[in-house]
Structures are given as structure tokens and as C-alpha cells.
Design an enzyme around this catalytic site. Structure first.
Site, short mmCIF file in Angstrom:
data_model
loop_
_atom_site.label_atom_id
_atom_site.label_comp_id
_atom_site.label_asym_id
_atom_site.label_seq_id
_atom_site.Cartn_x
_atom_site.Cartn_y
_atom_site.Cartn_z
N LYS A 1 21.33 -55.21 2.97
CA LYS A 1 21.89 -54.48 4.11
C LYS A 1 21.72 -52.97 3.91
O LYS A 1 22.29 -52.40 3.00
CB LYS A 1 23.39 -54.77 4.27
N GLU B 1 26.69 -49.02 -8.43
CA GLU B 1 26.18 -47.67 -8.69
C GLU B 1 26.91 -46.75 -7.72
O GLU B 1 26.62 -46.73 -6.53
CB GLU B 1 24.67 -47.60 -8.46
N CYS C 1 23.19 -38.77 -5.67
CA CYS C 1 24.28 -39.15 -6.59
C CYS C 1 24.25 -38.29 -7.84
O CYS C 1 25.28 -37.89 -8.36
CB CYS C 1 24.19 -40.63 -6.92
N GLU D 1 33.77 -35.50 -5.42
CA GLU D 1 32.31 -35.52 -5.35
C GLU D 1 31.90 -34.79 -4.09
O GLU D 1 32.21 -35.24 -2.98
CB GLU D 1 31.76 -36.95 -5.30
P1 NAD Z 1 29.17 -45.73 1.49
O1 NAD Z 1 30.01 -46.29 0.39
O2 NAD Z 1 29.88 -45.22 2.69
O3 NAD Z 1 28.15 -46.82 2.03
C1 NAD Z 1 27.19 -47.43 1.19
C2 NAD Z 1 26.79 -48.76 1.79
O4 NAD Z 1 27.93 -49.61 1.73
C3 NAD Z 1 26.36 -48.71 3.25
O5 NAD Z 1 25.33 -49.64 3.49
C4 NAD Z 1 27.63 -49.15 3.97
O6 NAD Z 1 27.38 -49.71 5.25
C5 NAD Z 1 28.17 -50.18 3.01
N1 NAD Z 1 29.61 -50.43 3.14
C6 NAD Z 1 30.58 -49.60 3.59
N2 NAD Z 1 31.77 -50.22 3.57
C7 NAD Z 1 31.56 -51.47 3.09
C8 NAD Z 1 32.40 -52.59 2.85
N3 NAD Z 1 33.70 -52.56 3.10
N4 NAD Z 1 31.85 -53.72 2.34
C9 NAD Z 1 30.51 -53.77 2.07
N5 NAD Z 1 29.66 -52.75 2.30
C10 NAD Z 1 30.19 -51.60 2.80
O7 NAD Z 1 28.25 -44.63 0.80
P2 NAD Z 1 27.24 -43.64 1.51
O8 NAD Z 1 28.05 -42.58 2.14
O9 NAD Z 1 26.26 -44.42 2.32
O10 NAD Z 1 26.43 -43.06 0.24
C11 NAD Z 1 26.83 -41.97 -0.47
C12 NAD Z 1 27.50 -42.37 -1.77
O11 NAD Z 1 26.61 -43.18 -2.55
C13 NAD Z 1 27.82 -41.19 -2.65
O12 NAD Z 1 29.10 -41.35 -3.22
C14 NAD Z 1 26.75 -41.24 -3.73
O13 NAD Z 1 27.08 -40.60 -4.93
C15 NAD Z 1 26.59 -42.70 -3.90
N6 NAD Z 1 25.30 -42.98 -4.53
C16 NAD Z 1 25.27 -43.44 -5.80
C17 NAD Z 1 24.04 -43.69 -6.45
C18 NAD Z 1 23.98 -44.23 -7.83
O14 NAD Z 1 22.92 -44.77 -8.19
N7 NAD Z 1 25.03 -44.14 -8.62
C19 NAD Z 1 22.85 -43.46 -5.75
C20 NAD Z 1 22.92 -42.97 -4.44
C21 NAD Z 1 24.15 -42.74 -3.84
#
Ligand code: NAD
Length: 476
Positions: free
Chosen positions: A169, A244, A278, A380
Site C-alpha cells: 500500500k 522503519e 528520515c 522530528e
Molecule cells: P505516516 O505514518 O503518516 O504514513 C506512512 C504510511 O502508513 C502511509 O502509507 C499511510 O497511509 C500508512 N498509514 C497511516 N496510518 C495507518 C494505519 N493506522 N494503519 C496502517 N497504515 C497506516 O508517515 P508519512 O507521513 O507518510 O512519512 C513520513 C514519516 O516516515 C517520517 O516520520 C519519516 O521519518 C518516516 N520515514 C522513515 C524511514 C525509515 O526508513 N526509518 C524512511 C522514510 C520515512
């Protein structure tokens, strides 16, 4: 654009669609189905059907197909990069890097397909053992919007190479490049149903992936808040996870650093992808002996950054990806100003004016004299805002950087090996760079400690995340 289930383009059972907006212009550039749990069920059914055929192939056969997919993506990288820039906002150069990075990941795992995938253990009089590494079955992947293409590669390549089938997804604000890549992967000869992509919201399609009983493991990349929620949900249904999550990487610049190199490192480390990485440099710690000149040089470079629509080849920094992100960064900066949490050295506000008004553009920002309890240091900051802290000695710097609940990456800029050793041993992070930041090639394991997550992606051991061992004990 439709979802992809069992090799076909399908709408959602919800019959609803979501707009995908170009964050640089506010224009709707596409629509995707608003997937729900029925769609996840259909995708899992298709992945289960495809599993026996895919897992029975040899690893080498699967590797050849991954390699072929990478070759086609390389041929089409300009088209995919353009889609990525238009839905995500990043400059075309960065989007191109990301698509090439996806190919590197596929090729790296394809290259591992000729390695022996098991062990033999001799136990003297007791007998001999064969330890097989079996695929898990259907795996799930949930992808964020900041680097959707690369992160898709990090999950899909090791899982498919190991013989699993998948339901993926993408994020609602950047699903188009991921859907385009899935089509190419099928065109490369990876059978229908091996890789299924369901677009939709996290609360609906995302949670349906976590709770579906046939999905053996889910690899999730996203924010800590969502990760925490998912962990509880997965615990209630005994689902295995790779998480992650967010980071607040410190960059520590010592008095003996190559200043010019470190300035460029901070610039790229913080403002690449408008700070939405990230492992971006999210906190800058500078030794007091060089702080004044370092900050001056950095400020000059930050003020020279060309901000605009990523499709313009001159542009070095694009907009934030979405309205929520824009409001979050604007709100944090308003609070910094109202509460006197720091001194704004440059930037600090949304961009205004012709060419900027319809997009989510925020000025590249430097903040000095930051209060210890400011959200700039404790949270963050996923945008182009860099808080700067001046420190007197490395011991103080290490205790300051370790106050963060995150532990993803960290860098130290120095010529002194003893300092490198100390930072490597004492700083809480999954990776410590020296005189570098941000680079995450597929060859090395990547992941965090503390609130930054559990499990690792990349490196040859990532395949272990998608296999279980099964032992044959021969008593003779
Ligand atoms: P997010 O948590 O809002 O969403 C990430 C994904 O999770 C999206 O596809 C979203 O639709 C889905 N999601 C949201 N709520 C959910 C739920 N209740 N159940 C299942 N899936 C759900 O994050 P974002 O805003 O898209 O991304 C930014 C974040 O990602 C930042 O905190 C960043 O640091 C982190 N990130 C981490 C890494 C890593 O490798 N550690 C890499 C890239 C980004």
C-alpha cells in the site's frame, strides 16, 4: 490510475477515488482508487494463489526477473522520475536519483540470488542437519510519501527474491510512481499476483493489511505515531513487523572538520527533498571554536538555494509534499517565534509570491540559540528547518544528541579517529557516518534504535526478515 491486483488494473470495491495533487501547483494530476478492506482481501487472495508457483522457482530464476525489471525501469527512468516529481514535489534530479536507487536495490538483491540459501550442520554421532530458509508466504508493505520509489524497492526486492508474494500500500499523496513501477515489474515477467498494489488510506487499506490473517509479516515505513499504533494492532493479531520509523539525526561538526565539506554536507543533509527524509540532518551541533564562521558560510549557501517547481531543472528544493505537512511546519515555526524558542537566522516562513502561492513551499530555515525543550530538538522536524546548537566539547555534544527519543542515524565531521571511535560507541543510532550524511546504499543494513524502529532493511541479511528456517535432522 487503477490499482493492480492479480496483474490487472482494478477500481476499488468502495467505488471511490482519491485525487493526487501536485504540491508545487495545487493541480490535480491523477486519481487513484480509495482502497478498502475488500480490496486488500482480493489482493491477498491473488497473492496466495501466486505463492506456490513463485516460491517453487529457484532463487536464481527470481533474481533474473528482478534484474530484468531493473533494466526496464532504467530504460524508463525519465518517465517515472517525472511522475515522482509531479506527485511528490522533489526536484527532477532527486527523483531521477531515487528511481536509479530503486534499480540499484533490485540489482543488488538479484545479485544475491546465486548465493547458497541454507546451511548444513554435522552433529557427529547424532546425525546431520539441513537448515532450509523458506519464504513466509504473503507479506505486506506500507510505504510513506517521502521516498516512495526507493522504499518500495527496499521492501519488495528482498521479499520477492526470498520467494514471498506481496500486497503493497503506497501513501495516498504519492501512489502514482509506485503503481507505474508495479506495471513494469509485471512486464518484466514477474507473474500476475506476485506483487499487488492497493491504494487507499492508512486507516482503511493500511489497517486491513495489518489485520489480515493470511499476511505473515508487514514491513512498515512511516511516522513513529503510526508505527506505535500499528505495533499495538499487530500485537493483538500476533503479526510480525519490520518498523522503519522517524528520526532526528544529529550532525556533529568538530573544530578540526573540513569546514567547506561540512557546510555542503549540512546543506544537502537538511534540504534534500525539502528536509523530508528520515535520515535528514535534523539537528546541527557545531563546536564553539568554529560556530560563528560555520553558521555564516551555511547561511550564505542556504540563502542561495533555488526553490521552486521541481520540474524546472534549475530548482534545488521543491515544496513540502502535502497540506498537512505544510501546516505542521508552519505551526512549529509560529510556535518557535511566539515562544522565543530560538533565533531565526534565515527563512522561518512559507514562501509567498508569484509561482509559489498555490504550492506548499516553505523557506529553507536556520534557527540558532535553540531552547533545550523546543520541539525543534525534541521532535522530528520533517521539513526544511535546521536547528543549530553550539557545544564546548564532544562529551557535552554526545549527551545532548542522546536526549532525543530517536536513534536512526548520526554523523560526525572530524579528522580525529579518537572522536570517531567515541561517537560510534556512544551515540544512539543505527548508522554513524563520518564526514558524510544521508547516504543509504542497498549493500548496508539500515534501521534505527529507540523510537526509530525495529528490524533492518537492506544488506544481505534483510532477506532473513522475509524467511523462516526449517531444519531437516537426519539421524541416519
Ligand atoms: P505516516 O505514518 O503518516 O504514513 C506512512 C504510511 O502508513 C502511509 O502509507 C499511510 O497511509 C500508512 N498509514 C497511516 N496510518 C495507518 C494505519 N493506522 N494503519 C496502517 N497504515 C497506516 O508517515 P508519512 O507521513 O507518510 O512519512 C513520513 C514519516 O516516515 C517520517 O516520520 C519519516 O521519518 C518516516 N520515514 C522513515 C524511514 C525509515 O526508513 N526509518 C524512511 C522514510 C520515512
Amino acid at each position: 490510475m487503477y490499482m493492480r491486483i492479480n496483474g490487472a488494473e482494478v477500481p476499488s470495491a468502495s467505488a471511490k477515488w482519491r485525487d493526487v495533487v501536485n504540491p508545487a501547483t495545487g493541480e490535480v494530476i491523477g486519481t487513484v482508487p480509495d482502497g478498502i478492506s475488500e480490496d486488500i482481501r482480493a489482493a491477498v487472495d491473488s497473492a496466495e494463489l501466486a505463492f506456490p508457483g513463485w516460491s517453487e522457482k529457484t532463487m536464481r530464476e527470481r533474481g533474473v526477473l528482478l534484474f530484468r525489471a531493473a533494466t526496464i525501469v532504467r530504460e524508463e527512468h525519465k518517465r517515472i522520475a517525472r511522475i515522482l516529481t509531479m506527485e511528490q514535489g522533489k526536484p527532477l534530479r532527486e527523483a531521477t536519483d531515487e528511481v536509479r536507487g530503486f534499480c540499484n536495490v533490485l540489482e543488488f538483491y538479484a545479485g544475491l540470488s546465486s548465493q547458497p540459501a541454507g546451511d548444513a550442520v554435522r552433529l557427529g554421532g547424532q546425525g546431520d542437519c539441513m537448515v532450509m530458509h523458506e519464504p513466509l508466504g504473503v507479506c505486506g508493505a506500507i510505504i510513506p510519501w517521502n521516498m516512495p520509489v526507493l522504499i518500495m524497492g527496499w521492501k519488495v526486492a528482498p521479499a520477492l527474491l526470498a520467494g514471498n508474494t506481496m500486497v503493497v500500500k503506497p501513501s495516498s499523496t504519492a501512489p502514482l510512481a509506485v503503481l507505474s513501477l508495479a506495471k513494469i515489474i509485471e512486464d518484466a515477467g514477474i507473474p500476475p499476483g506476485v506483487l499487488n498494489i492497493v491504494s487507499g488510506s492508512g486507516g482503511s487499506a493500511g489497517e486491513a493489511i495489518i489485520t489480515h490473517p493470511s499476511i505473515q509479516k508487514v514491513s512498515f515505513t512511516g511516522s513513529c505515531a503510526t508505527g506505535c499504533h500499528i505495533r499495538k494492532l499487530a500485537g493483538s493479531c500476533n503479526k510480525d513487523l519490520v518498523l522503519e520509523l522517524g528520526g532526528s539525526d544529529p550532525m556533529i561538526v568538530m573544530h578540526d572538520a573540513d569546514v567547506q565539506k561540512a557546510v555542503e554536507g549540512a546543506l544537502r543533509g537538511r534540504f534534500y527533498n525539502a528536509g523530508q527524509v528520515c535520515t535528514a540532518v535534523k539537528r546541527l551541533y557545531v563546536h564553539q571554536d568554529i560556530a560563528e564562521s560555520f553558521v555564516h558560510l551555511l547561511k550564505v549557501r542556504v540563502e542561495s538555494l533555488h526553490v521552486g517547481n521541481g520540474l524546472d531543472p534549475q530548482v534545488e528544493m521543491g515544496p513540502l509534499n502535502n497540506r498537512q505537512q505544510y501546516d505542521t511546519i508552519s505551526g512549529i515555526m509560529n510556535s518557535v517565534k511566539e515562544n522565543g524558542e530560538g533565533t531565526i537566522q534565515t527563512g522561518g516562513s512559507p514562501f509567498k509570491g508569484e509561482g509559489y502561492d498555490n504550492g506548499y513551499f516553505f523557506q529553507p530555515t536556520l534557527v540558532g540559540d535553540v531552547a533545550d525543550d523546543s520541539a525543534l530538538l525534541t521532535g522530528e522536524i520533517f521539513g526544511p528547518v535546521l536547528p543549530i546548537v553550539v557545544f564546548p566539547d564532544i562529551g557535552t555534544a554526545i549527551s545532548q544528541v542522546n536526549r532525543s527519543p530517536y536513534g536512526l542515524g548520526a554523523s560526525v565531521w572530524t579528522r580525529d579517529l579518537a572522536t570517531v571511535k567515541r561517537v560510534f560507541q556512544d551515540v544512539h543510532a543505527g548508522i554513524v557516518w563520518v564526514n558524510r550524511h544521508l547516504t543509504v546504499p542497498p549493500e548496508i543494513p539500515f534501521g534505527g534504535m529507540k523510537d526509530s524502529g525495529v528490524g533492518r532493511e537492506n544488506g544481505y541479511r534483510a532477506i532473513d526478515e522475509y524467511t523462516r528456517t526449517k531444519t531437516l535432522f537426519l539421524g541416519w
